[in-house]
Write an enzyme that holds these catalytic residues in place. Structure first.
Site, PDB file in Angstrom:
ATOM      1  N   HIS A  25      -3.638  -7.961   7.467  1.00  0.00           N
ATOM      2  CA  HIS A  25      -4.915  -7.326   7.154  1.00  0.00           C
ATOM      3  C   HIS A  25      -4.659  -5.885   6.719  1.00  0.00           C
ATOM      4  O   HIS A  25      -3.750  -5.224   7.220  1.00  0.00           O
ATOM      5  CB  HIS A  25      -5.831  -7.353   8.388  1.00  0.00           C
ATOM      6  N   GLU A  50      -8.504  -9.869   0.035  1.00  0.00           N
ATOM      7  CA  GLU A  50      -9.363  -8.842   0.618  1.00  0.00           C
ATOM      8  C   GLU A  50      -9.011  -7.492  -0.002  1.00  0.00           C
ATOM      9  O   GLU A  50      -8.161  -6.763   0.528  1.00  0.00           O
ATOM     10  CB  GLU A  50      -9.148  -8.777   2.135  1.00  0.00           C
ATOM     11  N   GLY A  66     -15.134  -3.236   4.982  1.00  0.00           N
ATOM     12  CA  GLY A  66     -15.672  -2.306   5.990  1.00  0.00           C
ATOM     13  C   GLY A  66     -16.869  -1.500   5.539  1.00  0.00           C
ATOM     14  O   GLY A  66     -17.383  -1.654   4.423  1.00  0.00           O
ATOM     15  N   SER A  87     -16.927  -7.152   2.676  1.00  0.00           N
ATOM     16  CA  SER A  87     -18.375  -6.925   2.593  1.00  0.00           C
ATOM     17  C   SER A  87     -19.154  -8.167   2.169  1.00  0.00           C
ATOM     18  O   SER A  87     -20.158  -8.059   1.451  1.00  0.00           O
ATOM     19  CB  SER A  87     -18.679  -5.746   1.662  1.00  0.00           C
TER      20      SER A  87
END
Ligand code: PEP
Length: 262
Positions: free
Chosen positions: A96, A168, A174, A215
């Site tokens: 991540h 991502e 975020g 998002s």
């Protein structure tokens, strides 16, 4: 028929009490309403065993958000793949962007962890994605191709079916993130699938689940899932409340009903 995926990572949110209550409510809903998509949730380490136990009879896969690459040893504070497996984890998120940014994760450590996860029969959910600046310089595809190639280095062909990739983009994740457009996502998923096809052939690449995260919410989920090459969604904030996750499940099921892949 290829599975559609929907999952959520809770990051450093939800203690055991909240996690257990989330899992119980989800299990109750799914008992009434068996899902038509493949679901997963990634609680914090401390709640993993309890959440996995609550969801043991359900089709939801439970996983961790990170692991150490060694199977055991003097690595104070770390958790290995066999320990996760024993806790009931079926998958593990690796690479991540927050781990890359704050904890020194690199493409090379991600690769070592992918191999260790597979060894322990955990499904690695490998996150890739370019920072904003790389996109501005026009090298986003090169960046992501490199991440994919290194993450999959030495993964045997027979193991590819146990791997999931998540695109991502760092700039999309975020509170301060801007969701990528369906077109941007679809294009990058095409790049990712093409990269996998170069290594494993197009038939296997076609089978590989490639999810999008960054998002995702109730407003953009449908437009993402109707694009080619997007096999599912990996959601953060918009699924931290169980009622929101349940609504998303229903929405994703509606949008993807009868979806058949070639
Ligand atoms: C994430 O951090 O992986 C993520 C998808 O978060 P959010 O949906 O909150 O942007």
């Amino acid at each position: 028929m290829k599975q559609v995926w929907l999952g959520t990572g809770w990051k450093m949110n939800h203690g055991t009490r909240e996690s257990v209550s989330y899992a119980r409510e989800l299990a109750g809903y799914l008992a009434q309403q068996p899902p038509t998509v493949q679901l997963f949730i990634l609680p914090p380490f401390t709640a993993l065993a309890q959440v996995a136990e609550i969801l043991r009879e359900s089709p939801v896969l439970v996983g961790a958000q990170n692991m150490h690459e060694a199977s055991r040893g003097a690595f104070t504070g770390e958790i290995s793949a066999p320990i996760l497996h024993e806790c009931g984890a079926a998958l593990v998120e690796l690479g991540h962007s927050e781990r890359r940014e704050h904890f020194g994760e690199t493409d090379y450590t991600v690769n070592t962890k992918v191999l260790a996860a597979l060894q322990a029969t955990l499904i690695p959910l490998v996150c890739v994605g370019e920072p904003k600046i790389e996109r501005e310089f026009g090298v986003a595809a090169d960046w992501v191709r490199r991440q994919v190639k290194i993450a999959l280095y030495n993964v045997p062909t027979v193991q590819l079916e146990h791997v999931i990739l998540a695109y991502e983009p760092v700039w999309a994740i975020g509170e301060s993130g801007t969701p990528a457009t369906p077109k941007q996502v679809s294009q990058m998923h095409g790049v990712i699938r093409g990269t996998v096809a170069e290594i494993y052939g197009s038939e296997l690449a076609q089978e590989l689940p490639i999810l999008y995260g960054g998002s995702v919410n109730h407003l953009n989920a449908a437009s993402l899932l109707t694009q080619p090459d997007i096999d599912g969604l990996f959601v953060g904030r918009a699924a931290w409340r169980v009622t929101d996750f349940i609504q998303l499940i229903a929405l994703v099921e509606r949008v993807t009903v009868g979806r058949v892949y070639v």
